[in-house]
Scaffold this active site. Sequence first.
Site, PDB file in Angstrom:
ATOM      1  N   ASP A  11       0.857  -1.187   0.000  1.00 21.15           N
ATOM      2  CA  ASP A  11       0.000   0.000   0.000  1.00 21.15           C
ATOM      3  C   ASP A  11       0.892   1.235   0.000  1.00 21.15           C
ATOM      4  O   ASP A  11       1.646   1.465   0.946  1.00 21.15           O
ATOM      5  CB  ASP A  11      -0.902  -0.021   1.238  1.00 21.15           C
ATOM      6  CG  ASP A  11      -1.986   1.038   1.192  1.00 21.15           C
ATOM      7  OD1 ASP A  11      -2.002   1.846   0.243  1.00 21.15           O
ATOM      8  OD2 ASP A  11      -2.822   1.064   2.108  1.00 21.15           O
ATOM      9  N   ASP A 105      -2.926   2.581  -5.887  1.00 26.33           N
ATOM     10  CA  ASP A 105      -1.930   2.638  -4.817  1.00 26.33           C
ATOM     11  C   ASP A 105      -1.795   1.355  -4.006  1.00 26.33           C
ATOM     12  O   ASP A 105      -1.077   1.336  -3.006  1.00 26.33           O
ATOM     13  CB  ASP A 105      -2.231   3.802  -3.875  1.00 26.33           C
ATOM     14  CG  ASP A 105      -3.600   3.698  -3.225  1.00 26.33           C
ATOM     15  OD1 ASP A 105      -4.400   2.854  -3.653  1.00 26.33           O
ATOM     16  OD2 ASP A 105      -3.869   4.475  -2.296  1.00 26.33           O
ATOM     17  N   GLU A 106      -2.435   0.267  -4.403  1.00 23.88           N
ATOM     18  CA  GLU A 106      -2.276  -0.962  -3.632  1.00 23.88           C
ATOM     19  C   GLU A 106      -2.454  -2.194  -4.513  1.00 23.88           C
ATOM     20  O   GLU A 106      -3.154  -2.162  -5.526  1.00 23.88           O
ATOM     21  CB  GLU A 106      -3.224  -1.012  -2.433  1.00 23.88           C
ATOM     22  CG  GLU A 106      -4.691  -0.973  -2.772  1.00 23.88           C
ATOM     23  CD  GLU A 106      -5.563  -1.105  -1.532  1.00 23.88           C
ATOM     24  OE1 GLU A 106      -5.218  -1.887  -0.618  1.00 23.88           O
ATOM     25  OE2 GLU A 106      -6.613  -0.438  -1.490  1.00 23.88           O
TER      26      GLU A 106
END
EC number: 2.7.7.7
Length: 452
Positions: A11, A105-106
């Site tokens: 993350d 983002d992850e």
Amino acid sequence: MRAQASVLHLDLDAFFAAVEQRDKPSLRGKPVVVGGVGMRGVVSTASYEARAFGVRSAMSTREARARCPHAAYLSGRFEAYRSTSQAVLELLRSCSPLVEPLSLDEAFVDLLHADLPDLEVATVSAFAERLRERVHEVTGGLTASVGVASSKFLAKVASDLDKPDGLVVVAPGTELDLLRPMHVSVIPGVGPATVDRLRRAGVHTIADLQEISEEELVRILGKAHGHVLHELAFARDNRRVESERETKSVSVEGTYEQDLTDRKLMESLLTRQASEVARRMRKHGLSGRTVSIKVRLYDFTTLSRSSTLPSPTDDETAIGRLARRLLEDLDTSGGVRLLGVGVSGLADWVQDELFGTDEEPEAEEDIDAPPAPEEPGSAAPDPSGGYRPGMDVVHAEHGRGWVWGAGKGVVTVRFETAETPPGPVRSFPADDPALERWVQNSHDQSSHDRHD
């Protein structure tokens, strides 16, 4: 659960805000808020400096400004986020062929397919630590929090335990000890409403949840939700890391600075959104049966309506007509602050003509930004000249910088880049021919387009 800690969840910390701080030296170490910059906007991401003042994602920009008035409020740069995300994904895919992106983002990574001598905790920990270092390198300084465990659920829980810039590896056999003291809200899908139902039943922690039978959970929460919570409370999660995730829906929505009251304008906006949804579906060779609209009223009440067609479609006329019909059933007389159109129940189409090349840029759908000046019904010219806070620009004399603020026919620019020290601030007329929007070109890294 797997016998080894072999599922990794990565993350990127405060991703959008971190990219802005990376590219804008004057903002490093200072509060940054990315999202809708107007008072009707919504926070997408807040830097950790802004979070110290209570600013959070999904908070209204009005409340965020009240809590942290001295933060930099930026409308966001989707291309910068997407290119940075792509660099991280390429890195992850060089480690394992099984990478499942969840968002920009992850992502999950299956370490069973990574080139590791074994999956002992020490080996996995060393690999994850080196991966975090490499993320820092390929992103130009961003940090990532990583969790490694025996399932996707536990890996995601672990990545949240030592944020930002942390690493937690859950050793096999310790999963239940880790979970028991945690609040039930760490379980995906347990939002405020579910927390309240469980609280009324005397359940606060996962240890409390483990004391309730599955039958009782089903009675409280329903069959599907109750069963899933019972399984996760005991760390039972056998979901695979899937490199190709099925697209569930395609949608477009917008938040507006002034409450909308004109039904004709709302219908026009829905028609425009339906066209964009159809364009994206055709681009990816998809069609769908269920058309839905989302309407957020002046008092933040959010309404949704949907209708299912007898057969899949990617036709913008059909989608728009059904969206307008759904709007007819809603009372919008008090004013509307958000409108959206979506299509779900997606299916793959195989007609060759649906796979034509489409070079139009993707919309900045991750950012709840103010409507563009060309929105239907805009009578007055945009006093900002179309410039938005945070936007990259270039000036014929002063070079590259970014928009500090814009309005009343004036644009204020701070001249700096990721490779320079904090730079000076200058103001210009919004129609200054020497000032242009700067767009990074993936081929030569230096082209810029005229900003209209």
